[in-house]
Design an enzyme around this catalytic site. Structure first.
Site, short mmCIF file in Angstrom:
data_model
loop_
_atom_site.label_atom_id
_atom_site.label_comp_id
_atom_site.label_asym_id
_atom_site.label_seq_id
_atom_site.Cartn_x
_atom_site.Cartn_y
_atom_site.Cartn_z
CG ASP A 1 -1.71 1.35 1.34
OD1 ASP A 1 -2.42 1.37 0.13
OD2 ASP A 1 -1.80 2.08 2.08
CB SER A 2 0.25 4.94 -0.64
OG SER A 2 -1.12 4.87 -0.12
CB CYS B 1 -2.87 1.35 -2.67
SG CYS B 1 -2.79 3.00 -3.02
CG ASN B 2 -9.36 1.35 -3.13
OD1 ASN B 2 -10.27 1.03 -3.50
ND2 ASN B 2 -8.85 1.04 -1.83
CD GLU C 1 -2.68 8.42 7.44
OE1 GLU C 1 -1.78 9.33 7.89
OE2 GLU C 1 -2.59 7.92 6.50
CB CYS D 1 -10.23 5.26 -0.05
SG CYS D 1 -8.59 5.77 0.78
CB THR D 2 -6.40 1.79 2.43
OG1 THR D 2 -5.95 2.84 2.10
CG2 THR D 2 -6.06 0.77 1.19
CG HIS D 3 -6.79 6.06 4.95
ND1 HIS D 3 -6.10 5.48 4.01
CD2 HIS D 3 -6.08 6.63 5.75
CE1 HIS D 3 -4.79 5.80 4.30
NE2 HIS D 3 -4.72 6.43 5.12
N1 DGL Z 1 -3.95 3.92 0.13
C1 DGL Z 1 -4.49 5.11 -0.69
C2 DGL Z 1 -5.76 4.32 -1.77
O1 DGL Z 1 -6.54 3.47 -1.22
C3 DGL Z 1 -5.03 6.22 0.13
C4 DGL Z 1 -3.90 7.01 0.71
C5 DGL Z 1 -3.08 7.48 -0.41
O2 DGL Z 1 -3.61 8.59 -1.05
O3 DGL Z 1 -2.00 6.99 -0.86
O4 DGL Z 1 -6.18 4.69 -2.30
#
Ligand code: DGL
Length: 268
Positions: free
Chosen positions: A11-12, A74-75, A153, A185-187
């Site tokens: 993931d990012s 990561c999406n 976060e 999105c992961t969050h």
């Molecule tokens: N992990 C990213 C996603 O799911 C969200 C955080 C980012 O922008 O890197 O798109």
């Protein structure tokens, strides 16, 4: 047949731990090697080319750890880089978009589906493409919600300011009367309660982390890649920046203590 190698997942940053949490729940015997590219997060605001370059580097890192498959948690990466990753590498690679889109199609009754995600994910139209492939007559409504990432976060899910921002982003979408909303999105699973409250009882939320873990389970069984059932899954977490912040925020995402976190030496 069985395969003892670990599942690789990247993931990012910290958000992919929502997918890890589901993998641990659904596949408790599997070992996991996780990479969070915390030095270069966020991806959701970056260009397609940059996200593809970072994603390829992340996959290469995981392959050096001899993983049996790669989950792109990561999406934003899944939306723009999955095809390139599949072209570059031989191991099975699974993203979060298709599983989420397929689950939304199963759940919707009125074929009106909302999708929320980062700017990169929404711009890519990746969810639309998968939904329309499954059902040409579905109507898809999208909205990028970039402020949701820092709110999750910060652990601000329950604050009034977050409820105001949820309303601001989601009101136009709610007016389209979807009965299903993909948290792309992961969050966003961390903000589920507030999103559900605003969208109302009649709207089902699709958590793409859950959908993805289900697909990984299926892929493992289809390809005889399961680890022997007598082993207890071990996890190892790598990050590209210092580990303190990742540990602190990560425990909220994972819902348990993060013990083995290492910084990648000399970058990716
Ligand atoms: N992990 C990213 C996603 O799911 C969200 C955080 C980012 O922008 O890197 O798109």
């Amino acid at each position: 047949m069985s395969d003892k190698r670990a599942i690789g997942i990247f993931d990012s940053g910290v958000g992919g731990l929502t997918v890890v949490k589901e993998l641990m729940r659904q596949l408790p015997h599997e070992d996991i090697v996780y990479l969070g590219d915390t030095a270069r997060v966020p991806y959701g605001t970056k260009s397609r080319q940059t996200i593809i370059r970072f994603s390829v580097e992340n996959a290469l890192f995981l392959l050096k750890h001899n993983v049996k498959l790669i989950v792109v948690a990561c999406n934003s990466s899944s939306s723009v880089a999955l095809a390139q990753l599949k072209r570059n590498f031989k191991v099975p690679i699974i993203g979060v978009i298709k599983p989420g889109a397929m689950d939304a199609l199963k759940v919707t009754r009125n074929n009106r589906i909302g999708v929320i995600g980062t700017s990169a994910t929404i711009r890519s139209k990746a969810y639309q493409k998968h939904i329309l492939k499954g059902n040409r007559s579905a109507k898809v409504f999208t909205q990028s919600c970039p402020l949701f990432v820092p709110l999750a976060e910060e652990g601000w899910a329950g604050k009034d300011v977050t409820a105001d921002i949820v309303k601001d982003y989601l009101l136009p979408l709610k007016k389209k009367s979807p009965d299903t909303l993909i948290l792309g999105c992961t969050h966003y699973p961390l903000l589920k309660k507030g999103i559900k409250k605003f969208m109302g009882k009649g709207v089902d939320l699709i958590d793409s982390a859950m959908s993805t873990a289900k697909s990984v389970k299926q892929l493992i069984s289809d390809n005889s890649l399961a680890t022997p059932k007598n082993s207890n899954g071990k996890s190892c977490f790598f990050v590209t920046d210092e580990t303190t912040q990742f540990k602190k925020i990560g425990e909220k995402f994972l819902g348990r203590r993060l013990s083995l976190v290492k910084k990648v030496k000399n970058g990716l």
